[in-house]
Design a protein around this motif. Structure first.
Motif, PDB file in Angstrom:
ATOM      1  N   LEU A 206       0.827  -1.206   0.000  1.00  0.00           N
ATOM      2  CA  LEU A 206       0.000   0.000   0.000  1.00  0.00           C
ATOM      3  C   LEU A 206       0.863   1.258   0.000  1.00  0.00           C
ATOM      4  O   LEU A 206       0.582   2.223  -0.720  1.00  0.00           O
ATOM      5  N   LYS A 207       1.913   1.259   0.794  1.00  0.00           N
ATOM      6  CA  LYS A 207       2.812   2.415   0.861  1.00  0.00           C
ATOM      7  C   LYS A 207       3.471   2.688  -0.492  1.00  0.00           C
ATOM      8  O   LYS A 207       3.703   3.836  -0.863  1.00  0.00           O
ATOM      9  N   VAL A 208       3.776   1.632  -1.220  1.00  0.00           N
ATOM     10  CA  VAL A 208       4.429   1.774  -2.518  1.00  0.00           C
ATOM     11  C   VAL A 208       3.445   2.250  -3.586  1.00  0.00           C
ATOM     12  O   VAL A 208       3.774   3.089  -4.432  1.00  0.00           O
ATOM     13  N   LEU A 209       2.204   1.744  -3.529  1.00  0.00           N
ATOM     14  CA  LEU A 209       1.260   1.945  -4.628  1.00  0.00           C
ATOM     15  C   LEU A 209       0.394   3.200  -4.525  1.00  0.00           C
ATOM     16  O   LEU A 209       0.059   3.800  -5.548  1.00  0.00           O
ATOM     17  N   ILE A 210       0.017   3.606  -3.315  1.00  0.00           N
ATOM     18  CA  ILE A 210      -0.983   4.674  -3.177  1.00  0.00           C
ATOM     19  C   ILE A 210      -0.525   6.002  -3.784  1.00  0.00           C
ATOM     20  O   ILE A 210      -1.225   6.600  -4.600  1.00  0.00           O
ATOM     21  N   ASP A 211       0.646   6.481  -3.384  1.00  0.00           N
ATOM     22  CA  ASP A 211       1.125   7.772  -3.911  1.00  0.00           C
ATOM     23  C   ASP A 211       1.192   7.738  -5.434  1.00  0.00           C
ATOM     24  O   ASP A 211       0.733   8.660  -6.115  1.00  0.00           O
ATOM     25  N   SER A 212       1.730   6.671  -5.973  1.00  0.00           N
ATOM     26  CA  SER A 212       1.852   6.542  -7.425  1.00  0.00           C
ATOM     27  C   SER A 212       0.490   6.508  -8.113  1.00  0.00           C
ATOM     28  O   SER A 212       0.310   7.087  -9.189  1.00  0.00           O
ATOM     29  N   SER A 213      -0.483   5.851  -7.490  1.00  0.00           N
ATOM     30  CA  SER A 213      -1.801   5.713  -8.123  1.00  0.00           C
ATOM     31  C   SER A 213      -2.466   7.067  -8.370  1.00  0.00           C
ATOM     32  O   SER A 213      -3.200   7.242  -9.344  1.00  0.00           O
ATOM     33  N   TRP A 214      -2.187   8.037  -7.487  1.00  0.00           N
ATOM     34  CA  TRP A 214      -2.798   9.359  -7.650  1.00  0.00           C
ATOM     35  C   TRP A 214      -2.052  10.218  -8.669  1.00  0.00           C
ATOM     36  O   TRP A 214      -2.452  11.365  -8.932  1.00  0.00           O
ATOM     37  N   ARG A 215      -0.986   9.714  -9.243  1.00  0.00           N
ATOM     38  CA  ARG A 215      -0.228  10.448 -10.246  1.00  0.00           C
ATOM     39  C   ARG A 215      -0.658  10.085 -11.676  1.00  0.00           C
ATOM     40  O   ARG A 215      -0.195  10.685 -12.645  1.00  0.00           O
ATOM     41  N   GLN A 248      -0.300   7.018   7.030  1.00  0.00           N
ATOM     42  CA  GLN A 248       0.491   8.184   6.650  1.00  0.00           C
ATOM     43  C   GLN A 248       0.430   8.362   5.136  1.00  0.00           C
ATOM     44  O   GLN A 248       0.942   7.536   4.384  1.00  0.00           O
ATOM     45  N   LYS A 249      -0.211   9.454   4.714  1.00  0.00           N
ATOM     46  CA  LYS A 249      -0.434   9.678   3.287  1.00  0.00           C
ATOM     47  C   LYS A 249       0.449  10.800   2.765  1.00  0.00           C
ATOM     48  O   LYS A 249       0.717  11.777   3.465  1.00  0.00           O
ATOM     49  N   SER A 250       0.883  10.668   1.538  1.00  0.00           N
ATOM     50  CA  SER A 250       1.690  11.705   0.906  1.00  0.00           C
ATOM     51  C   SER A 250       0.801  12.887   0.531  1.00  0.00           C
ATOM     52  O   SER A 250      -0.434  12.787   0.526  1.00  0.00           O
ATOM     53  N   GLU A 251       1.427  13.993   0.192  1.00  0.00           N
ATOM     54  CA  GLU A 251       0.678  15.191  -0.209  1.00  0.00           C
ATOM     55  C   GLU A 251      -0.156  14.913  -1.457  1.00  0.00           C
ATOM     56  O   GLU A 251      -1.280  15.387  -1.594  1.00  0.00           O
ATOM     57  N   VAL A 252       0.408  14.130  -2.362  1.00  0.00           N
ATOM     58  CA  VAL A 252      -0.304  13.795  -3.600  1.00  0.00           C
ATOM     59  C   VAL A 252      -1.567  12.994  -3.291  1.00  0.00           C
ATOM     60  O   VAL A 252      -2.639  13.258  -3.855  1.00  0.00           O
ATOM     61  N   ALA A 253      -1.457  12.019  -2.398  1.00  0.00           N
ATOM     62  CA  ALA A 253      -2.612  11.199  -2.036  1.00  0.00           C
ATOM     63  C   ALA A 253      -3.679  12.027  -1.330  1.00  0.00           C
ATOM     64  O   ALA A 253      -4.881  11.869  -1.582  1.00  0.00           O
ATOM     65  N   GLU A 254      -3.262  12.926  -0.436  1.00  0.00           N
ATOM     66  CA  GLU A 254      -4.217  13.770   0.281  1.00  0.00           C
ATOM     67  C   GLU A 254      -4.952  14.698  -0.678  1.00  0.00           C
ATOM     68  O   GLU A 254      -6.164  14.907  -0.556  1.00  0.00           O
ATOM     69  N   THR A 255      -4.218  15.249  -1.640  1.00  0.00           N
ATOM     70  CA  THR A 255      -4.842  16.115  -2.645  1.00  0.00           C
ATOM     71  C   THR A 255      -5.835  15.328  -3.486  1.00  0.00           C
ATOM     72  O   THR A 255      -6.919  15.813  -3.818  1.00  0.00           O
ATOM     73  N   GLY A 256      -5.468  14.109  -3.825  1.00  0.00           N
ATOM     74  CA  GLY A 256      -6.362  13.255  -4.604  1.00  0.00           C
ATOM     75  C   GLY A 256      -7.660  12.972  -3.880  1.00  0.00           C
ATOM     76  O   GLY A 256      -8.749  13.026  -4.472  1.00  0.00           O
ATOM     77  N   GLU A 257      -7.570  12.706  -2.572  1.00  0.00           N
ATOM     78  CA  GLU A 257      -8.777  12.452  -1.782  1.00  0.00           C
ATOM     79  C   GLU A 257      -9.653  13.710  -1.699  1.00  0.00           C
ATOM     80  O   GLU A 257     -10.882  13.625  -1.770  1.00  0.00           O
ATOM     81  N   LYS A 258      -9.009  14.863  -1.557  1.00  0.00           N
ATOM     82  CA  LYS A 258      -9.773  16.120  -1.539  1.00  0.00           C
ATOM     83  C   LYS A 258     -10.523  16.313  -2.857  1.00  0.00           C
ATOM     84  O   LYS A 258     -11.676  16.763  -2.873  1.00  0.00           O
ATOM     85  N   HIS A 259      -9.857  15.978  -3.956  1.00  0.00           N
ATOM     86  CA  HIS A 259     -10.449  16.144  -5.277  1.00  0.00           C
ATOM     87  C   HIS A 259     -11.682  15.258  -5.432  1.00  0.00           C
ATOM     88  O   HIS A 259     -12.730  15.711  -5.924  1.00  0.00           O
ATOM     89  N   VAL A 260     -11.570  14.018  -5.013  1.00  0.00           N
ATOM     90  CA  VAL A 260     -12.694  13.081  -5.108  1.00  0.00           C
ATOM     91  C   VAL A 260     -13.864  13.568  -4.258  1.00  0.00           C
ATOM     92  O   VAL A 260     -15.024  13.547  -4.688  1.00  0.00           O
ATOM     93  N   LYS A 261     -13.571  14.023  -3.034  1.00  0.00           N
ATOM     94  CA  LYS A 261     -14.617  14.517  -2.143  1.00  0.00           C
ATOM     95  C   LYS A 261     -15.292  15.757  -2.716  1.00  0.00           C
ATOM     96  O   LYS A 261     -16.517  15.912  -2.623  1.00  0.00           O
ATOM     97  N   ALA A 262     -14.495  16.637  -3.325  1.00  0.00           N
ATOM     98  CA  ALA A 262     -15.046  17.866  -3.908  1.00  0.00           C
ATOM     99  C   ALA A 262     -15.979  17.548  -5.073  1.00  0.00           C
ATOM    100  O   ALA A 262     -17.032  18.186  -5.234  1.00  0.00           O
ATOM    101  N   ILE A 263     -15.617  16.581  -5.881  1.00  0.00           N
ATOM    102  CA  ILE A 263     -16.472  16.165  -6.999  1.00  0.00           C
ATOM    103  C   ILE A 263     -17.779  15.583  -6.465  1.00  0.00           C
ATOM    104  O   ILE A 263     -18.873  15.884  -6.970  1.00  0.00           O
ATOM    105  N   PHE A 264     -17.675  14.744  -5.436  1.00  0.00           N
ATOM    106  CA  PHE A 264     -18.867  14.135  -4.829  1.00  0.00           C
ATOM    107  C   PHE A 264     -19.822  15.212  -4.318  1.00  0.00           C
ATOM    108  O   PHE A 264     -21.029  15.171  -4.576  1.00  0.00           O
ATOM    109  N   GLU A 265     -19.275  16.189  -3.599  1.00  0.00           N
ATOM    110  CA  GLU A 265     -20.099  17.251  -3.021  1.00  0.00           C
ATOM    111  C   GLU A 265     -20.747  18.093  -4.116  1.00  0.00           C
ATOM    112  O   GLU A 265     -21.904  18.497  -4.001  1.00  0.00           O
TER     113      GLU A 265
END
Length: 325
Positions: A206-215, A248-265
């Protein structure tokens, strides 16, 4: 009942011109043309074999299984990333309405000689996701047995079909611009084990894949060129869904989650995608102002100022989203 072939189909033979982009250390890059006659059964690997054995023994290329299993013969044919063994010469002739077939090495990778590229970078990306199953100690010691359910097998089967050909990486724009992005093939292989209930390296993967997945930019090129229909982009989407399990999430992953939540809202509140509002919520005020100045200089500010109206019967959309009974 098997249909009989017409005599013209049985005897169809066409002379083609094969234009190969060649390379060697002494001469550099250059083009060379060959002519030969093919029929409706002739694969492009057979075309290259005949050129090498009958016309030019210096031509260098890779091929092994000739049945779309090993992935060795990945290259560009008429500018399409393909497996040469899975491509019939006459199919290219008919598709492009020309007897000339242009053969080139894959993009992105360093060319070693002619159609052979250096795959070291590709393999290093694949090995980062630890591409094998790590079972529990009890299973290894033969003290326990762990079976895969039909449901789990159905989820994993498609993604286990990757043959490491590299075509998806060669066509991926995100790999070129972002060194931290592992690439489509590595994500397909990584998710195959991430979702396997028998594996014991979930947190590590998970640590290896998550940050990359949001790129990933979701261009779907990997989806289009994969010769085994693995759909690497699907594994990237599925991997993103595991972000909530990472502590522990990278900045890229946190931004990605914000983006998904913003679209949902946005969709929940208006039934539409309010892009300006989504951007502001995702990237914050400072970044949004900076980018707004950029859009003003390029005459695109009016697109960001469009005020969206709620769709009619917004309650129906909210009901679909589980917001209302």
């Amino acid at each position: 009942m098997q249909q009989s072939m017409k005599p013209s189909e049985k005897l169809e033979q066409v002379e083609i011109k094969v234009k190969v982009r060649r390379f060697n250390q002494e001469r550099g890059q250059y083009w060379q043309e060959y002519k030969l006659v093919v029929d409706r059964f002739t694969q492009m690997t057979e075309v290259l074999r005949r050129i090498k054995s009958e016309q030019d023994p210096t031509l260098a290329y890779r091929a092994s299984c000739h049945m779309a299993v090993c992935g060795s013969c990945a290259m560009k044919l008429n500018n399409e990333p393909r497996l040469a063994c899975k491509t019939l010469a006459l199919d290219l002739v008919r598709k492009y309405n020309t007897n000339e077939i242009v053969v080139e090495p894959m993009d992105f990778f360093k060319v070693e000689k002619d159609l052979i590229v250096d795959m070291e970078d590709f393999y290093s990306r694949m090995y980062k996701v630890k591409p094998r199953l790590y079972p529990a100690k009890e299973v290894v010691e033969n003290k326990a047995e762990q079976r895969l359910t039909p449901e789990d097998q159905k989820e994993l089967w498609k993604f286990a079909q990757c043959i490491w050909c590299g075509l998806c990486v060669s066509s991926c724009p995100a790999v070129r611009i972002d060194k931290e992005f592992l690439g489509p093939a590595a994500h397909a292989k990584g998710y195959r084990f991430l979702a396997d209930p028998r594996d014991t390296l979930y947190e590590e993967r998970l640590k290896v894949l998550i940050d990359s997945s949001w790129r990933c930019t979701y261009c779907y090129q990997c989806f289009n060129v994969c010769p085994r229909d693995v759909e690497p982009v699907t594994t990237i989407k599925k991997t993103r869904a595991h972000t909530k399990f990472l502590k522990q999430k990278s900045e890229v992953a946190e931004t990605g989650e914000k983006h998904v939540k913003a679209i949902f809202e946005s969709i929940r509140n208006t039934g539409k995608l309010e892009e300006a509002k989504v951007y502001l919520t995702t990237y914050g005020l400072v970044t949004s102002i900076r980018d707004m100045l950029y859009t003003m200089r390029n005459g695109k500010t009016q697109l960001a100022l469009i005020k969206e109206k709620k769709v009619n019967e917004i309650g129906q959309i909210q009901k679909l989203m589980g917001e209302k009974e």
